[in-house]
Design a protein around this motif. Structure first.
Motif, PDB file in Angstrom:
ATOM      1  N   GLU A  78      20.886 -36.234 -36.615  1.00 44.43           N
ATOM      2  CA  GLU A  78      20.819 -37.278 -37.302  1.00 44.43           C
ATOM      3  C   GLU A  78      19.434 -38.252 -36.926  1.00 44.43           C
ATOM      4  OE1 GLU A  78      24.085 -39.614 -39.000  1.00 44.43           O
ATOM      5  OE2 GLU A  78      23.992 -40.225 -37.110  1.00 44.43           O
ATOM      6  N   ASP A  79      19.365 -38.342 -35.440  1.00 40.83           N
ATOM      7  CA  ASP A  79      18.460 -39.399 -34.890  1.00 40.83           C
ATOM      8  C   ASP A  79      17.069 -38.868 -35.438  1.00 40.83           C
ATOM      9  OD1 ASP A  79      18.963 -36.981 -33.263  1.00 40.83           O
ATOM     10  OD2 ASP A  79      17.866 -37.936 -31.636  1.00 40.83           O
ATOM     11  N   LYS A  80      16.954 -37.471 -35.521  1.00 41.54           N
ATOM     12  CA  LYS A  80      15.304 -36.951 -35.850  1.00 41.54           C
ATOM     13  C   LYS A  80      14.966 -37.419 -37.196  1.00 41.54           C
ATOM     14  CE  LYS A  80      14.954 -34.927 -32.143  1.00 41.54           C
ATOM     15  NZ  LYS A  80      14.362 -35.399 -30.917  1.00 41.54           N
ATOM     16  N   ILE A  81      16.087 -37.052 -38.250  1.00 41.78           N
ATOM     17  CA  ILE A  81      15.923 -37.512 -39.725  1.00 41.78           C
ATOM     18  C   ILE A  81      15.911 -39.117 -39.871  1.00 41.78           C
ATOM     19  CG2 ILE A  81      16.922 -37.526 -42.101  1.00 41.78           C
ATOM     20  CD1 ILE A  81      15.827 -34.812 -41.065  1.00 41.78           C
ATOM     21  N   GLY A  82      16.662 -39.859 -39.210  1.00 43.89           N
ATOM     22  CA  GLY A  82      16.790 -40.996 -39.177  1.00 43.89           C
ATOM     23  C   GLY A  82      15.432 -41.923 -38.615  1.00 43.89           C
ATOM     24  N   LEU A 109      19.606 -35.585 -44.187  1.00 43.31           N
ATOM     25  CA  LEU A 109      18.631 -35.959 -45.048  1.00 43.31           C
ATOM     26  C   LEU A 109      19.283 -36.574 -46.496  1.00 43.31           C
ATOM     27  CD1 LEU A 109      15.664 -36.411 -45.946  1.00 43.31           C
ATOM     28  CD2 LEU A 109      15.484 -34.063 -46.710  1.00 43.31           C
ATOM     29  N   PHE A 110      20.279 -35.727 -46.874  1.00 42.03           N
ATOM     30  CA  PHE A 110      21.164 -36.363 -48.140  1.00 42.03           C
ATOM     31  C   PHE A 110      21.748 -37.769 -47.593  1.00 42.03           C
ATOM     32  CE2 PHE A 110      20.761 -31.981 -49.631  1.00 42.03           C
ATOM     33  CZ  PHE A 110      20.128 -32.268 -51.066  1.00 42.03           C
ATOM     34  N   ASP A 111      22.099 -37.939 -46.260  1.00 41.60           N
ATOM     35  CA  ASP A 111      22.602 -39.260 -46.072  1.00 41.60           C
ATOM     36  C   ASP A 111      21.411 -40.268 -46.108  1.00 41.60           C
ATOM     37  OD1 ASP A 111      25.146 -38.211 -45.772  1.00 41.60           O
ATOM     38  OD2 ASP A 111      25.154 -37.892 -43.476  1.00 41.60           O
ATOM     39  N   ASP A 117      19.794 -49.618 -52.913  1.00 38.86           N
ATOM     40  CA  ASP A 117      19.303 -50.915 -53.037  1.00 38.86           C
ATOM     41  C   ASP A 117      17.692 -50.419 -52.826  1.00 38.86           C
ATOM     42  OD1 ASP A 117      18.930 -49.896 -50.474  1.00 38.86           O
ATOM     43  OD2 ASP A 117      19.252 -51.454 -49.413  1.00 38.86           O
ATOM     44  N   GLY A 118      17.454 -49.035 -53.116  1.00 39.07           N
ATOM     45  CA  GLY A 118      16.027 -48.602 -53.092  1.00 39.07           C
ATOM     46  C   GLY A 118      15.492 -48.253 -51.659  1.00 39.07           C
ATOM     47  N   LYS A 119      16.156 -48.472 -50.789  1.00 41.63           N
ATOM     48  CA  LYS A 119      15.774 -48.115 -49.321  1.00 41.63           C
ATOM     49  C   LYS A 119      16.374 -46.928 -49.023  1.00 41.63           C
ATOM     50  CE  LYS A 119      14.564 -52.872 -48.624  1.00 41.63           C
ATOM     51  NZ  LYS A 119      13.674 -53.321 -47.836  1.00 41.63           N
ATOM     52  N   PHE A 120      15.666 -46.180 -47.937  1.00 41.09           N
ATOM     53  CA  PHE A 120      16.035 -44.917 -47.381  1.00 41.09           C
ATOM     54  C   PHE A 120      16.159 -45.249 -45.889  1.00 41.09           C
ATOM     55  CE2 PHE A 120      13.370 -43.643 -51.067  1.00 41.09           C
ATOM     56  CZ  PHE A 120      14.319 -43.303 -51.805  1.00 41.09           C
ATOM     57  N   GLY A 121      17.233 -44.351 -45.340  1.00 41.74           N
ATOM     58  CA  GLY A 121      17.282 -44.122 -43.714  1.00 41.74           C
ATOM     59  C   GLY A 121      18.568 -43.861 -43.460  1.00 41.74           C
ATOM     60  N   ILE A 122      18.963 -43.661 -42.191  1.00 43.82           N
ATOM     61  CA  ILE A 122      20.208 -43.537 -41.585  1.00 43.82           C
ATOM     62  C   ILE A 122      20.716 -44.937 -41.387  1.00 43.82           C
ATOM     63  CG2 ILE A 122      21.816 -42.263 -39.901  1.00 43.82           C
ATOM     64  CD1 ILE A 122      20.521 -40.163 -41.654  1.00 43.82           C
ATOM     65  N   ASP A 123      20.276 -45.222 -40.207  1.00 44.60           N
ATOM     66  CA  ASP A 123      21.048 -46.577 -39.579  1.00 44.60           C
ATOM     67  C   ASP A 123      20.139 -47.774 -40.074  1.00 44.60           C
ATOM     68  OD1 ASP A 123      23.101 -45.409 -38.153  1.00 44.60           O
ATOM     69  OD2 ASP A 123      21.617 -45.019 -36.437  1.00 44.60           O
TER      70      ASP A 123
END
Length: 150
Positions: A78-82, A109-111, A117-123
């Motif tokens: 998760e940290d790699k994708i985030g 990636l789906f998370d 709100d149009g923004k992407f990412g994990i944390d």
């Protein structure tokens, strides 16, 4: 133009759609499909370079960099994708060979792509454009047992 020497009007249409997507805000991503060697990466780079020249320097919504991620070599986590999103705010992130993304990273990636709100990412959510590239057949990508596209 060499890029359009094969494929004619359909290729020009796809190129124009890609150009529109890369520099217009939205809460969606795009998947560029085509056989190996047809110029997917070349088209993305060319669109980006052309649009960079046309975009006023003071345009805050402009994407400032094109970043290619090789999904086959991506470590799981998760940290790699985030981290990909966190490190690439206001960039166009291109996930190359998306069909090689591990099942674990597909979930992460789906998370990261889940947004209201149009923004992407994990944390940490960021503004970015996301492009997926694949030479796999669309039916293979849709196959639920492979998990890429539902």
């Amino acid at each position: 133009m060499k890029l359009f020497s094969q494929g004619g009007e359909k290729r020009k249409y796809a190129y124009n759609q890609l150009s529109y997507f890369i520099f217009n805000p939205g809460m969606f991503s795009v998947c560029v499909l085509g056989k190996r060697g047809v110029g997917k990466k070349e088209a993305i780079i060319k669109v980006f370079e052309e649009r960079q020249k046309e975009t006023p320097k003071d345009n805050i919504a402009a994407m400032s960099k094109l970043v290619f991620i090789n999904c086959g070599a991506l470590e799981e986590g998760e940290d790699k994708i985030g981290g990909i999103f966190k490190d690439n705010e206001n960039h166009v992130i291109v996930f190359n060979e998306v069909e090689k993304l591990s099942e674990v990273n597909q979930g992460h990636l789906f998370d990261a792509l889940s947004t209201v709100d149009g923004k992407f990412g994990i944390d940490e959510k960021v503004t970015a454009r996301v492009v997926f590239v694949s030479s796999a057949d669309i039916e293979d990508l849709r196959d639920s047992s492979k998990g890429i596209l539902l």
